[in-house]
Design an enzyme around this catalytic site. Structure first.
Site: not given
Ligand code: COA
Length: 331
Positions: A113, A258, A288
Site C-alpha cells: 500500500c 491511501h 482499496n
Molecule cells: N460482511 C459481513 N460480515 C463481515 C464481513 C463482511 N464483509 N467481514 C467480516 N464480517 C464479520 C466478521 O466475521 C465478524 O463476525 P463475528 O463477530 O460473528 O465473528 C464481524 O463481522 C466483525 O468482524 P471484525 O473483523 O471484528 O470487524 P471490524 O469491525 O474490525 O471491521 C474491517 C472489519 C476489515 C472493515 C476493519 O477491521 C478494517 O477496516 N480494518 C482495516 C483494513 C484495511 O484498511 N486494510 C487495508 C490496509 S492497507
C-alpha cells in the site's frame, strides 16, 4: 537547486464494476455492512486475461499525454506493485516493452500500500541527483485474483480491488515547486498481519495442493490490527513530513490518504484537525487498490482542478509490511 516536479498524471481501472450487491449474492455480506464499515459502494475487478501491466500501460499513456510527451522522452521506469503478473520478472519490464520505451532501466518496488510513496522517493532521488531526467512512476494492482470470493474471504474480498495510476516526473529549477520531503518507515514485526503466504521460495514446491486447499494463496488480513496501527501512523507521518518541508497543517491545501478504508481516512482527518475540503477520498467507487490508490486519486484531483501552482499537497500511506510513509509536495 533541482527539485522533482509532476509533469503529467493518469489512471485506469477495469471496466468491470462489482457492486456490494454483486458480492452479497456470492457471500454472506450486505451493502449495509460494507458501506458502514468501509465506505465502499463498488469496485473494479479485471476480467479474465486483463493484467496489471495492461492497466499500468493505459494509466501511463494517459500520464504521458497529460505531460505532452511520449515514451521516447522517458529515461527510467519505477513500477510499484504487490501483485506482479508473474513471480519473476517484475512488471516494470512488461511496461517498458509495451510502451516501446527503449532499453531504459525499469525497476519494481514491492512495498504494497505504500508502494507509490516509496516509488516516488526513488524517482525523486534519481531526478535530483541528475541520474535520470524524466521518470515514469506507475502503480498498478490486480488484487481480485487473490480474493477468496466466498464467506470465508469476506473480510478482504469486499475491500480490495484493481486499478492503476501513473505520473511523469521531471526536474525543475523553480525552487518554489516540486517534491519537498519524504517520511518513510517499516516495522516487520507485523509482516504477517497483512500478507500473501504462498507461492513462496521458502516452500518446495513453491505452492502445494495442500496449501491451495488451505487457502494460503489468498490475501490474509488481521483487519483490527491494521486499523489500529494505520490511524496512528498516518497522522504521525503527515505531521513529520510537513515539519520537514517547513509547513504547518494550516498550509495544507490537500491531503491524499491511501484509500484503505473510509473510516481510517476519517480518523486521520479528525486526528489532524483538517476540514473536509482538505482531504480527498474516492474509495467509495474504487475500493482499496493498494499501491494504486494515491495516484488514481491524484489524477482525479488534477483533472478536477483541485490543485493550483503553489498549493501544498501531502500524501500518506500505510499497509502491509507494515510499511508506511508520506510525501510533501508544492504543486
Ligand atoms: N460482511 C459481513 N460480515 C463481515 C464481513 C463482511 N464483509 N467481514 C467480516 N464480517 C464479520 C466478521 O466475521 C465478524 O463476525 P463475528 O463477530 O460473528 O465473528 C464481524 O463481522 C466483525 O468482524 P471484525 O473483523 O471484528 O470487524 P471490524 O469491525 O474490525 O471491521 C474491517 C472489519 C476489515 C472493515 C476493519 O477491521 C478494517 O477496516 N480494518 C482495516 C483494513 C484495511 O484498511 N486494510 C487495508 C490496509 S492497507
Amino acid at each position: 537547486m533541482t527539485r522533482t516536479a509532476f509533469l503529467g498524471t493518469g489512471h485506469a481501472v477495469p471496466d468491470r464494476v462489482v457492486t456490494n450487491d454483486d458480492l452479497s449474492r456470492v457471500m454472506d455480506t450486505s451493502d449495509e455492512w460494507i458501506t458502514t464499515r468501509t465506505g465502499i459502494r463498488e469496485r473494479h475487478w479485471v476480467r479474465e486475461g486483463e493484467t496489471g501491466a495492461a492497466l499500468a500501460l493505459r494509466a501511463s499513456h494517459a500520464a504521458l499525454a497529460a505531460a505532452g510527451t511520449g515514451p521516447d522522452d522517458l529515461d527510467a521506469i519505477v513500477y510499484a506493485t504487490s501483485t506482479p503478473d508473474h513471480f519473476a520478472p517484475g512488471n516494470g519490464v512488461y511496461l517498458q516493452h509495451q510502451l516501446g520505451a527503449g532499453s531504459i532501466p525499469a525497476i519494481d518496488i514491492r512495498t504494497q500500500c505504500s508502494g507509490f510513496v516509496y516509488a516516488l522517493s526513488v524517482a525523486d532521488a534519481w531526478i535530483r541527483t541528475g541520474q535520470y531526467r524524466h521518470v515514469l512512476v506507475a502503480a498498478a494492482e490486480v488484487q481480485s485474483t487473490a480474493m477468496d470470493v466466498s464467506t470465508a474471504g469476506r473480510n478482504t474480498a469486499v475491500i480490495f480491488a484493481d486499478g492503476a495510476g501513473a505520473v511523469v516526473l521531471g526536474p525543475t529549477d523553480d525552487a518554489g515547486r516540486g517534491i519537498l520531503a519524504f517520511d518513510l518507515h517499516s516495522d516487520g514485526r507485523y509482516a504477517e498481519k497483512l500478507w500473501v503466504d504462498v507461492p513462496g521460495s521458502m516452500y518446495h514446491p513453491r505452492v502445494s495442493p495442500e496449501q491451495l486447499a488451505e487457502g494460503r494463496h489468498f490475501l490474509q488480513m488481521d483487519g483490527k490490527e491494521v486499523f489500529r496501527h494505520a490511524v496512528e501512523r498516518m497522522p504521525e507521518s503527515v505531521r513529520a513530513v510537513l515539519q520537514r518541508a517547513g509547513f504547518g497543517l494550516d498550509a495544507l491545501k490537500l491531503l491524499i490518504p491511501h484509500q484503505a478504508n473510509l473510516r481510517i481516512s476519517e480518523m486521520v482527518q479528525r486526528n489532524l484537525g483538517l476540514r473536509d475540503d482538505q482531504v480527498y477520498n474516492n474509495i467509495m467507487c474504487y475500493g482499496n487498490t493498494t499501491a494504486a490508490t494515491i495516484p488514481i486519486a491524484l489524477d482525479e484531483c488534477v483533472r478536477a482542478g483541485r490543485l493550483a501552482p503553489g498549493d501544498v499537497l501531502a500524501m500518506t500511506a500505510f499497509g502491509s509490511g507494515f510499511l508506511w510513509g508520506s510525501a510533501a509536495i508544492r504543486w
